[in-house]
Design a protein around this motif. Structure first.
Motif, short mmCIF file in Angstrom:
data_model
loop_
_atom_site.label_atom_id
_atom_site.label_comp_id
_atom_site.label_asym_id
_atom_site.label_seq_id
_atom_site.Cartn_x
_atom_site.Cartn_y
_atom_site.Cartn_z
N MET A 248 0.79 -1.21 0.09
CA MET A 248 0.01 0.06 -0.01
C MET A 248 0.88 1.30 0.05
SD MET A 248 -3.10 1.33 -0.08
CE MET A 248 -4.25 -0.03 0.31
N GLY A 249 0.38 2.10 -0.77
CA GLY A 249 1.35 3.48 -0.80
C GLY A 249 1.07 4.24 0.22
N LYS A 250 1.84 5.51 0.24
CA LYS A 250 1.94 6.50 1.27
C LYS A 250 1.40 7.68 0.89
CE LYS A 250 5.35 4.59 4.41
NZ LYS A 250 6.75 4.49 4.86
N THR A 251 0.88 8.41 1.69
CA THR A 251 0.33 10.05 1.75
C THR A 251 1.58 10.69 1.88
OG1 THR A 251 -0.08 10.08 3.83
CG2 THR A 251 -1.90 9.69 2.51
N ILE A 252 1.72 12.10 1.64
CA ILE A 252 2.87 12.79 2.05
C ILE A 252 3.09 13.02 3.50
CG2 ILE A 252 3.62 15.19 1.99
CD1 ILE A 252 2.03 15.79 -0.55
N ALA A 253 2.21 12.77 4.27
CA ALA A 253 2.23 13.05 5.77
C ALA A 253 2.96 11.53 6.02
CB ALA A 253 0.82 13.14 6.39
N GLU A 254 2.74 10.34 5.60
CA GLU A 254 3.04 9.16 5.99
C GLU A 254 4.81 9.16 5.68
OE1 GLU A 254 -0.33 5.88 6.14
OE2 GLU A 254 0.00 6.70 4.05
N LYS A 255 4.98 9.55 4.47
CA LYS A 255 6.27 9.53 4.05
C LYS A 255 7.22 10.41 4.90
CE LYS A 255 5.91 8.26 -0.92
NZ LYS A 255 6.21 8.61 -2.22
N ILE A 256 6.74 11.60 5.29
CA ILE A 256 7.58 12.70 6.13
C ILE A 256 7.71 12.04 7.21
CG2 ILE A 256 7.70 14.92 6.76
CD1 ILE A 256 6.64 16.18 4.45
N PHE A 257 6.62 11.48 7.85
CA PHE A 257 6.88 11.00 9.28
C PHE A 257 7.65 9.76 9.29
CE2 PHE A 257 3.03 13.56 10.40
CZ PHE A 257 3.31 14.09 11.48
N SER A 258 7.58 8.80 8.24
CA SER A 258 8.54 7.84 8.24
C SER A 258 10.03 8.38 7.97
CB SER A 258 8.08 6.88 6.89
OG SER A 258 6.73 6.37 6.91
N SER A 259 10.23 9.22 7.33
CA SER A 259 11.70 9.63 7.11
C SER A 259 12.26 10.31 8.39
CB SER A 259 11.87 10.50 5.82
OG SER A 259 11.08 11.78 6.05
N HIS A 260 11.29 10.87 9.09
CA HIS A 260 11.78 11.41 10.45
C HIS A 260 11.58 10.59 11.65
CE1 HIS A 260 11.48 14.91 7.70
NE2 HIS A 260 12.07 15.66 8.27
N ALA A 261 10.88 9.45 11.38
CA ALA A 261 10.75 8.70 12.50
C ALA A 261 11.93 7.28 12.51
CB ALA A 261 9.62 7.91 12.89
N GLY A 262 12.38 7.17 11.16
CA GLY A 262 13.42 6.29 11.03
C GLY A 262 12.60 4.95 11.35
N GLU A 263 11.17 4.92 10.74
CA GLU A 263 10.46 3.24 10.95
C GLU A 263 9.22 3.76 10.08
OE1 GLU A 263 7.76 2.83 14.18
OE2 GLU A 263 9.10 4.32 15.10
N ASP A 264 8.83 2.92 9.50
CA ASP A 264 7.85 2.80 8.47
C ASP A 264 6.44 3.30 9.26
OD1 ASP A 264 6.42 2.48 6.16
OD2 ASP A 264 5.32 0.64 7.13
N ALA A 265 6.04 4.70 9.19
CA ALA A 265 4.75 5.09 9.86
C ALA A 265 3.62 5.22 9.16
CB ALA A 265 5.40 6.66 10.15
N ARG A 266 2.60 4.69 9.61
CA ARG A 266 1.36 4.49 8.91
C ARG A 266 0.17 5.24 9.60
NH1 ARG A 266 1.64 2.64 3.62
NH2 ARG A 266 3.35 1.39 3.45
N VAL A 267 -0.85 5.49 9.05
CA VAL A 267 -1.90 6.19 9.61
C VAL A 267 -2.30 5.55 11.18
CG1 VAL A 267 -4.54 6.76 9.62
CG2 VAL A 267 -3.16 7.15 7.78
N GLY A 268 -2.14 6.36 12.04
CA GLY A 268 -2.78 5.79 13.57
C GLY A 268 -1.56 5.58 14.32
N ASN A 269 -0.30 5.14 13.94
CA ASN A 269 0.91 4.94 14.64
C ASN A 269 1.06 6.24 15.43
OD1 ASN A 269 2.56 3.34 11.88
ND2 ASN A 269 1.14 2.60 13.48
N ILE A 270 1.68 5.96 16.52
CA ILE A 270 2.28 6.96 17.32
C ILE A 270 3.94 6.77 17.07
CG2 ILE A 270 2.74 7.90 19.64
CD1 ILE A 270 -0.01 7.58 20.42
N VAL A 271 4.66 7.82 16.62
CA VAL A 271 5.90 7.88 16.56
C VAL A 271 6.74 9.03 17.00
CG1 VAL A 271 5.87 6.51 14.29
CG2 VAL A 271 5.69 8.99 14.16
#
Lengths: 417, 171
Positions: free
Chosen positions: A1-24
């Motif tokens: 499943m692809g990512k939104t801009i928010a999911e991509k920016i949170f992933s790159s800044h959390a150093g983990e795969d960040a998906r809707v609902g995750n707390i990072v």
């Protein structure tokens, strides 16, 4: 499943795969506070027993909301900020330099794909530059400047696309007000909004800031746009950093996808006392006004002043109207001075305020009287917002402010085109 | 038997939807001072001038959707806390207010508030996430907090959390 801009920016800044609902917990690229929020953040920072900030190069303070200080209580809070900034080698923008949201983008504090927090709700403004930026409170900000990190819940995203072409006399502000009216004050609560479509492509970057700025008024966490040639050019003029835009994946999952055809949109007005109480200008035209205000982080930029200046050239403000103008920054002040716009305002009878938030927050510089109507280019019209709970605030574009100031009543600006 | 006392009891003061932070504490006051007791005296003044006289320590603010929308001012939950309000109950909270309330240790309860009326006596069990309306024996379920946020609440706020864990506790 692809990512939104928010999911991509949170992933790159959390150093983990960040998906809707995750707390990072994410690394931050920039964090700041203004004079309404910094004093409390400084106190929280001290109570946490923190010694130093994580990186002074990624922090700034702004004295804009209550500047110059109207009384000694405020002066002592400003001093607290100056002392803290000096001690920790933080850049502090003092009285007269401008509004935080204008200086952040003028002075190369943010770049595409960044994750930014500011202790001011309209921090969402830089979404127009493909930045995920969001407002936080003072204690969050204190932990942010201490650790360089903050926790986030990865938000759902609403994708909004504007189709068509705006007619003459209709601006990004009208689009923002229209959207706020359509979605309502909680229409995007907790959500990230991706703003796009051919109308956005046509807008200048300054106009895009207006739209991202006002996404706060539907409760959103961010109002982010994709980058294009205009964004690239704009960033290249303020920064030497390499531009890398974050795009959503084709198969990103959205909470909602909305499309608006705005070709027939007319100038909009948000009536008192809520920003989502929006009607076309003809429904309120003729309403008498006592005060007009042009400025703020929504509409105090050079382009806004140009639009108002064009309408006001060789005209006079209505004798019953006080017209206040606050350029968003010192640079906007100087540029509009060089272009002769300030001269137009002064000759028309306007009062020039120093660069800053002006009379938007109701602490000084133009508190309306009881029962008075105000026409304003700001983003909030809550009861009491401008310092008097018995006044009435109408929010409009800079063009509608100028047209209404001339006639002393709410006026469709298209008659002056 | 040892049990943490987390049951709050007080009377409801009902407000509508979209109660913004300007209403909670006006910009006229919040820019001037870090004295929260002073700010608390002006709580909700612009929309309900008598609120300050009516409320008693331990009472609850009960609202509809989007409570605390508007600005990022942390003075809003602080003014509520220092006014002695026991908790804020709402159908939903604006996101910055939600974070701020948790960070400063003001209890917030997300629940369906439709059936609560002004003057109702309520009992709230924060640990169980239950709201009890005494007069008609009605029980309302509160939305549970994620465990990450529970850690902050249990520490007593973000400052205490930071002191306790020495930074971010990443699970």
């Amino acid at each position: 499943m692809g990512k939104t801009i928010a999911e991509k920016i949170f992933s790159s800044h959390a150093g983990e795969d960040a998906r809707v609902g995750n707390i990072v917990v994410c690394d931050l690229d920039f964090a700041f506070a203004q004079d309404g929020t910094a004093p409390l953040a400084i106190k929280a920072f001290e109570r946490m027993g923190q010694k130093g900030v994580f990186d002074p190069e990624k922090i700034a303070f702004f004295i804009d909301h209550n500047a110059p200080s109207p009384n000694r209580d405020v002066s002592s809070l400003h001093r607290l900020m100056r002392d803290f900034a000096r001690k920790h080698r933080i850049r502090l923008y003092d009285v007269g330099e401008g509004i935080c949201h204008q200086l952040v983008v003028e002075e190369d504090w943010v770049g595409a794909g960044d994750l930014v927090v500011g202790a001011d709700s309209h921090t969402c403004t830089y979404g127009a530059l493909n930045v995920f930026s969001t407002g936080v409170g003072s204690t969050d900000l204190a932990t942010a400047i201490a650790s360089g990190k903050l926790w986030f819940r990865v938000p759902d995203t609403i994708k909004i696309s504007f189709k068509g072409k705006l007619s003459p006399g209709v601006y990004a502000k009208d689009l923002a007000l229209y959207l706020t009216g359509k979605l309502g004050a909680r229409g995007a609560l907790y959500k990230s909004v991706e703003l796009g479509g051919e109308v956005i492509k046509d807008l200048s970057i300054e106009a895009r800031f207006t739209l991202s700025n006002m996404i706060m008024e539907v409760g959103a966490k961010a109002g982010i746009m994709q980058g294009d040639e205009k964004t690239k050019k704009w960033l290249a003029e303020t920064s030497k950093r390499k531009v890398r835009f974050v795009k959503p994946d084709e198969d990103a999952r959205y909470d909602k996808v909305l499309e608006f055809d705005v070709s027939r949109l007319v100038p909009q007005v948000a009536r008192p006392h809520s920003v989502d109480n929006v009607v076309p200008v003809n429904e309120v035209k003729g309403t008498s006004i006592g005060e007009a205000f042009l400025g703020t982080c929504t509409n105090g930029r050079l382009e806004d002043l140009r639009i108002a200046g064009k309408i006001l050239k060789d005209k006079k403000i209505h004798p019953k109207v006080r017209f206040m103008v606050a350029p968003a920054s010192r640079r906007v002040y100087l540029d509009s001075m060089k272009e002769g716009i300030l001269e137009i305002f002064i000759e028309a009878g306007a009062v020039l305020l120093p660069p800053g938030c002006g009379c938007c927050v109701g602490t000084h510089q133009g508190v309306p009287s009881r029962g008075e109507n105000v026409i304003s280019s700001a983003n909030r019209n809550f009861k009491g917002r401008m310092g008097n709970p018995e006044a009435f605030i109408y929010l409009v574009s800079p063009a509608t402010v100028a047209a209404s100031a001339i006639r002393g009543k709410i006026t469709d600006p298209r008659r002056y085109l | 038997m040892k049990q943490k006392k987390k049951v709050l009891r007080g009377y409801a003061h009902k407000f509508g939807d979209n109660i913004n932070t300007d209403y909670i504490i006006s910009g006229r006051y919040k820019f001037k001072t870090l004295n929260f007791r002073e700010l608390a005296r002006h709580l909700l003044e612009d929309i309900d001038p008598d609120f300050n006289k009516r409320k008693a320590a331990g009472d609850f603010i009960v609202a509809g959707e989007n409570f605390g929308c508007g600005s990022s001012r942390e003075q809003a939950p602080l003014a509520i806390k220092y006014a002695g309000i026991g908790a804020v109950l709402a159908k939903s909270f604006a996101r910055i207010f939600y974070r701020n309330a948790i960070n400063i240790g003001l209890p917030i309860v997300r629940t369906n508030t439709e059936k609560i009326e002004s003057g109702d006596e309520l009992e709230i069990d924060l640990a169980l996430g239950e709201v009890h309306v005494i007069k008609n024996n009605l029980s309302l379920k509160a939305e549970p907090f994620p465990s990450f946020i529970l850690d902050i609440i249990e520490a007593g706020g973000l400052i205490e959390y930071f002191k306790k864990y020495g930074g971010w506790k990443i699970r």
